[in-house]
Design a protein around this motif. Structure first.
Motif, PDB file in Angstrom:
ATOM      1  N   GLU A   1      14.877  22.242 -12.426  1.00 54.91           N
ATOM      2  CA  GLU A   1      14.947  23.450 -11.952  1.00 54.91           C
ATOM      3  C   GLU A   1      14.414  23.404 -10.540  1.00 54.91           C
ATOM      4  OE1 GLU A   1      13.918  23.331 -14.948  1.00 54.91           O
ATOM      5  OE2 GLU A   1      15.833  24.145 -15.986  1.00 54.91           O
ATOM      6  N   GLN A   2      13.028  22.836 -10.377  1.00 57.12           N
ATOM      7  CA  GLN A   2      12.171  22.740  -9.140  1.00 57.12           C
ATOM      8  C   GLN A   2      12.390  21.579  -8.289  1.00 57.12           C
ATOM      9  OE1 GLN A   2      10.383  25.491  -8.144  1.00 57.12           O
ATOM     10  NE2 GLN A   2      11.415  26.491 -10.140  1.00 57.12           N
ATOM     11  N   GLY A   3      12.811  20.186  -8.898  1.00 59.61           N
ATOM     12  CA  GLY A   3      13.150  19.255  -8.478  1.00 59.61           C
ATOM     13  C   GLY A   3      11.614  18.233  -8.544  1.00 59.61           C
ATOM     14  N   GLU A   4      11.585  17.593  -7.886  1.00 57.55           N
ATOM     15  CA  GLU A   4      10.406  16.467  -7.941  1.00 57.55           C
ATOM     16  C   GLU A   4       9.115  16.916  -7.816  1.00 57.55           C
ATOM     17  OE1 GLU A   4       9.304  12.135  -5.389  1.00 57.55           O
ATOM     18  OE2 GLU A   4      11.131  13.082  -5.182  1.00 57.55           O
ATOM     19  N   GLY A   5       8.190  16.440  -8.689  1.00 58.06           N
ATOM     20  CA  GLY A   5       6.845  16.924  -8.704  1.00 58.06           C
ATOM     21  C   GLY A   5       5.889  15.687  -8.300  1.00 58.06           C
ATOM     22  N   VAL A   6       4.735  15.784  -8.975  1.00 55.06           N
ATOM     23  CA  VAL A   6       3.926  14.659  -8.198  1.00 55.06           C
ATOM     24  C   VAL A   6       4.119  13.451  -8.954  1.00 55.06           C
ATOM     25  CG1 VAL A   6       1.965  16.164  -7.455  1.00 55.06           C
ATOM     26  CG2 VAL A   6       2.090  15.279  -9.999  1.00 55.06           C
ATOM     27  N   LEU A   7       4.106  12.288  -8.094  1.00 54.70           N
ATOM     28  CA  LEU A   7       4.297  11.023  -8.331  1.00 54.70           C
ATOM     29  C   LEU A   7       3.429   9.987  -7.807  1.00 54.70           C
ATOM     30  CD1 LEU A   7       7.837   9.437  -9.135  1.00 54.70           C
ATOM     31  CD2 LEU A   7       6.301   8.179  -7.993  1.00 54.70           C
ATOM     32  N   GLU A   8       2.656   9.043  -8.591  1.00 54.21           N
ATOM     33  CA  GLU A   8       1.778   8.062  -8.272  1.00 54.21           C
ATOM     34  C   GLU A   8       2.281   6.563  -8.323  1.00 54.21           C
ATOM     35  OE1 GLU A   8      -2.391   8.236  -8.857  1.00 54.21           O
ATOM     36  OE2 GLU A   8      -2.326  10.425  -8.528  1.00 54.21           O
ATOM     37  N   VAL A   9       2.395   5.511  -7.417  1.00 57.20           N
ATOM     38  CA  VAL A   9       2.775   4.390  -7.744  1.00 57.20           C
ATOM     39  C   VAL A   9       1.347   3.402  -7.279  1.00 57.20           C
ATOM     40  CG1 VAL A   9       5.122   4.622  -7.623  1.00 57.20           C
ATOM     41  CG2 VAL A   9       3.979   3.965  -5.447  1.00 57.20           C
ATOM     42  N   LYS A  10       1.536   2.546  -7.994  1.00 55.06           N
ATOM     43  CA  LYS A  10       0.381   1.268  -7.688  1.00 55.06           C
ATOM     44  C   LYS A  10       1.075   0.117  -7.720  1.00 55.06           C
ATOM     45  CE  LYS A  10      -4.015  -0.880  -8.653  1.00 55.06           C
ATOM     46  NZ  LYS A  10      -5.129  -1.045  -9.512  1.00 55.06           N
ATOM     47  N   ALA A  11       0.927  -0.705  -6.613  1.00 53.00           N
ATOM     48  CA  ALA A  11       1.619  -2.132  -6.588  1.00 53.00           C
ATOM     49  C   ALA A  11       0.669  -3.263  -6.639  1.00 53.00           C
ATOM     50  CB  ALA A  11       2.625  -2.311  -5.478  1.00 53.00           C
ATOM     51  N   ALA A  12       0.904  -4.422  -7.164  1.00 55.06           N
ATOM     52  CA  ALA A  12       0.269  -5.544  -7.221  1.00 55.06           C
ATOM     53  C   ALA A  12       1.112  -6.631  -6.545  1.00 55.06           C
ATOM     54  CB  ALA A  12      -0.234  -6.025  -8.526  1.00 55.06           C
ATOM     55  N   TRP A  13       0.577  -7.448  -5.506  1.00 56.78           N
ATOM     56  CA  TRP A  13       1.227  -8.331  -4.620  1.00 56.78           C
ATOM     57  C   TRP A  13       0.289  -9.742  -4.960  1.00 56.78           C
ATOM     58  CZ3 TRP A  13       5.473  -6.439  -2.033  1.00 56.78           C
ATOM     59  CH2 TRP A  13       5.479  -5.070  -1.686  1.00 56.78           C
TER      60      TRP A  13
ATOM     61  N   TYR B   1      -3.551  -5.265  -3.763  1.00 58.75           N
ATOM     62  CA  TYR B   1      -2.903  -4.069  -4.432  1.00 58.75           C
ATOM     63  C   TYR B   1      -3.041  -2.855  -3.333  1.00 58.75           C
ATOM     64  CZ  TYR B   1      -4.836  -6.723  -8.319  1.00 58.75           C
ATOM     65  OH  TYR B   1      -4.992  -7.608  -9.393  1.00 58.75           O
ATOM     66  N   GLU B   2      -2.144  -1.992  -3.662  1.00 60.52           N
ATOM     67  CA  GLU B   2      -2.150  -0.411  -2.882  1.00 60.52           C
ATOM     68  C   GLU B   2      -1.863   0.607  -3.836  1.00 60.52           C
ATOM     69  OE1 GLU B   2       0.740  -0.345   0.398  1.00 60.52           O
ATOM     70  OE2 GLU B   2       2.151  -1.505  -0.892  1.00 60.52           O
ATOM     71  N   VAL B   3      -2.077   1.692  -3.172  1.00 60.31           N
ATOM     72  CA  VAL B   3      -1.612   3.031  -4.159  1.00 60.31           C
ATOM     73  C   VAL B   3      -1.035   3.724  -3.363  1.00 60.31           C
ATOM     74  CG1 VAL B   3      -2.648   4.844  -5.493  1.00 60.31           C
ATOM     75  CG2 VAL B   3      -3.791   2.556  -5.689  1.00 60.31           C
ATOM     76  N   ARG B   4       0.227   4.491  -3.742  1.00 62.81           N
ATOM     77  CA  ARG B   4       0.870   5.413  -2.816  1.00 62.81           C
ATOM     78  C   ARG B   4       1.213   6.594  -3.475  1.00 62.81           C
ATOM     79  NH1 ARG B   4       3.091   2.908   2.189  1.00 62.81           N
ATOM     80  NH2 ARG B   4       2.554   0.782   2.374  1.00 62.81           N
ATOM     81  N   VAL B   5       1.530   7.875  -3.001  1.00 63.10           N
ATOM     82  CA  VAL B   5       1.769   9.180  -3.141  1.00 63.10           C
ATOM     83  C   VAL B   5       2.913   9.603  -2.728  1.00 63.10           C
ATOM     84  CG1 VAL B   5      -0.638   9.414  -4.084  1.00 63.10           C
ATOM     85  CG2 VAL B   5       0.135  10.473  -1.915  1.00 63.10           C
ATOM     86  N   ASN B   6       3.835  10.419  -3.653  1.00 64.81           N
ATOM     87  CA  ASN B   6       5.162  10.891  -3.038  1.00 64.81           C
ATOM     88  C   ASN B   6       4.786  12.249  -2.015  1.00 64.81           C
ATOM     89  OD1 ASN B   6       4.734  12.754  -5.006  1.00 64.81           O
ATOM     90  ND2 ASN B   6       6.677  12.806  -5.761  1.00 64.81           N
ATOM     91  N   ARG B   7       5.844  12.857  -1.566  1.00 68.44           N
ATOM     92  CA  ARG B   7       5.346  13.921  -0.552  1.00 68.44           C
ATOM     93  C   ARG B   7       4.846  15.110  -1.277  1.00 68.44           C
ATOM     94  NH1 ARG B   7       9.042  15.955   4.461  1.00 68.44           N
ATOM     95  NH2 ARG B   7       7.658  17.419   5.245  1.00 68.44           N
ATOM     96  N   VAL B   8       5.486  15.384  -2.492  1.00 70.53           N
ATOM     97  CA  VAL B   8       4.986  16.570  -3.202  1.00 70.53           C
ATOM     98  C   VAL B   8       3.387  16.455  -3.384  1.00 70.53           C
ATOM     99  CG1 VAL B   8       4.938  17.666  -5.304  1.00 70.53           C
ATOM    100  CG2 VAL B   8       7.134  17.029  -4.625  1.00 70.53           C
ATOM    101  N   MET B   9       3.025  15.358  -3.791  1.00 66.74           N
ATOM    102  CA  MET B   9       1.581  15.442  -4.051  1.00 66.74           C
ATOM    103  C   MET B   9       0.696  15.140  -2.715  1.00 66.74           C
ATOM    104  SD  MET B   9      -0.608  12.701  -6.420  1.00 66.74           S
ATOM    105  CE  MET B   9      -2.698  12.699  -6.314  1.00 66.74           C
ATOM    106  N   TYR B  10       1.343  14.535  -1.760  1.00 70.06           N
ATOM    107  CA  TYR B  10       0.567  14.443  -0.498  1.00 70.06           C
ATOM    108  C   TYR B  10       0.483  15.675   0.204  1.00 70.06           C
ATOM    109  CZ  TYR B  10      -0.602  12.670   4.178  1.00 70.06           C
ATOM    110  OH  TYR B  10      -1.342  12.431   5.366  1.00 70.06           O
ATOM    111  N   ASP B  11       1.711  16.656   0.151  1.00 73.89           N
ATOM    112  CA  ASP B  11       1.688  17.871   0.869  1.00 73.89           C
ATOM    113  C   ASP B  11       0.923  18.948   0.209  1.00 73.89           C
ATOM    114  OD1 ASP B  11       3.055  17.123   2.856  1.00 73.89           O
ATOM    115  OD2 ASP B  11       4.959  17.931   2.221  1.00 73.89           O
TER     116      ASP B  11
END
Length: 473
Positions: free
Chosen positions: A207-219, A170-180
């Motif tokens: 109006e503001q565009g992309e907000g926080v987004l998290e993803v988790k993947a199973a391999w 597994y792995e978890v990743r976050v988009n730039r909005v959340m990271y920054d």
């Protein structure tokens, strides 16, 4: 009164009346686009939350496509030619899906008080002591509930070996909005958290565009999967940690492990996205269609990833329809078992075939939309993936700390504690990620992170650095 009845009544009383009724048409057209949707399409009033399910399913299917869109070469998650459907599904010249350019939890939480690397810097905090990453993903965890020290254990259970006896990663990743946002506010260090009120992560909006987004993947490790069947999986050259080898590096305070190269096939995918209308976030989970051998497209000669029908011939007292036969704690293998017996997984809740379509209108149920999208994605590997379900708050203005109520319980007795009165209340699970805990749901699980002040983000709640207590003299 059961949870569903209470939620239906509350939703009907709380939402403004609008002209709509059973069987109204859904103005939703599946399309192939590399643009993330910032908000769920507006929904008319519906007496039953199930009637609005197509809007949330559509929202997440479109964002699944956008996340799997090829990224611009050298970028960290920027879509390449997002308006050109012809590029979708083609990963050449070093391109990869957009979400694989996101930062990992290891990047955002370096396990000391140091500032995380900048977004534009190369991904990949060192986690392997014996191999160089060279741009490869390091599949370190089995759970969004902890760190790489947890190795391959799922949340609320143990690891999941597939039918070839190899562990799921597994792995978890976050988009730039959340990271920054976390980086700029210093929230990677728990000493910088607000004294009260908790962290409020930014929501996406038109109006503001992309907000926080998290993803988790199973391999799953494809080493023992015959070549012709591998093509049904999105594949990734990755490094997997070796069970039992993870230790703390005393110099950096990071946890490092021995790693081994694998070819990984994507079998599960979670998306969590915060929007202004749904501050409790919108949740979805997808799977590869051959996980349980239940899809009509799975070749008859192909061994399902996590299900063996022969088991029930060997053990006549166990049936697929019998939940008691579902793998429980007594059958969970240990993480240091290098030759685990495969777990025979069953899905405890069918993929929804509701709402039923009115006469002469397209089927916009979850199963119906899956058929539409998979047809649309013919010719790409993504035709072999399906949405398992979405979840959202039906009363988003309600307190995020909804008190536990005995009437709000799942079939196994798990209380529904999620804020906003979620729909569905229970049983939204991915068989590759919540194998042993399928009666619960995304919102109910992440309510724990909300209570910890982390705005429904478990990686923020659990991975933020805490200064170690002083050692006794």
């Amino acid at each position: 009164m059961k949870a569903f009845a209470w939620m239906t009544l509350l939703a009907a009383l709380a939402l403004p009346l609008m002209a709509a009724g059973p069987g109204y048409p859904y103005p939703l057209t599946p399309n192939v686009s590399g643009h993330l949707l910032a908000e769920v399409p507006p929904q008319p009033f519906a007496a039953f939350p199930v009637d609005n399910r197509p809007y949330f399913d559509y929202f997440m299917w479109q964002n699944f496509i956008a996340l799997m869109w090829p990224a611009a070469p050298g970028s960290h998650g920027s879509a390449y030619r997002p308006d050109d459907p012809a590029v979708f599904g083609h990963y050449f010249d070093g391109r990869q899906p957009v979400w694989l350019g996101f930062k990992t939890a290891n990047d955002l939480f370096p396990q000391n008080s140091d500032t995380p690397i900048g977004w534009e810097q190369p991904n990949g905090a060192a986690a392997c002591r014996n191999l160089e990453q060279q741009g490869r993903s390091v599949l370190t965890t089995g759970s969004k509930m902890g760190t790489i020290a947890d190795e391959i254990n799922q949340a609320f259970g143990g690891p999941l070996p597939d039918q070839t006896g190899l562990f799921t990663r597994y792995e978890v990743r976050v988009n730039r909005v959340m990271y920054d946002y976390v980086r700029q506010h210093g929230y990677y260090n728990k000493a910088n958290w607000p004294a009260s009120g908790g962290i409020q992560l930014p929501a996406s909006s038109a109006e503001q565009g992309e907000g926080v987004l998290e993803v988790k993947a199973a391999w799953r490790d494809l080493a023992k999967v015959p070549g012709p069947y591998r093509q049904r999986f999105f594949q990734l050259e990755a490094l997997a940690t070796v069970p039992g080898t993870c230790r703390t590096n005393e110099l950096s305070q990071m946890i490092v492990c021995d790693c081994t190269p694998i070819v990984a096939g994507l079998v599960g995918f979670h998306i969590a996205q915060k929007t202004p209308n749904f501050p409790q976030w919108v949740w979805a989970t997808f799977e590869q269609v051959d996980n349980l051998g239940e899809d009509v497209s799975t070749p008859a000669s192909m061994q399902a990833s996590y299900y063996d029908p022969e088991l029930y011939k060997k053990h006549p007292g166990i049936t697929r329809a019998n939940p008691a036969a579902h793998p429980g704690s007594s059958r969970v293998p240990a993480a240091d078992d290098f030759n685990p017996q495969p777990i025979n997984v069953v899905r405890l809740s069918a993929i929804a075939d509701t709402p039923k379509p009115p006469t002469g209108q397209p089927d916009m149920s979850t199963t119906g939309l899956n058929q539409q999208y998979r047809q649309l994605l013919q010719g790409t590997v993504w035709q072999h993936y399906q949405l398992i379900g979405t979840q959202w708050p039906t009363l988003p203005s309600a307190s995020p700390l909804t008190p536990t109520n005995d009437d709000f319980g799942c079939e196994d007795g798990t209380p529904v504690q999620a804020g906003g009165v979620p729909f569905p209340a229970c049983q939204l699970a991915n068989v590759t990620m919540e194998t042993y805990h399928q009666y619960d749901s995304c919102m109910n699980c992440h309510q724990g992170a909300q209570r910890a002040g982390a705005d429904f983000s478990w990686i923020l709640a659990l991975r933020a650095w805490v200064k170690p207590a002083a050692k006794a003299p």
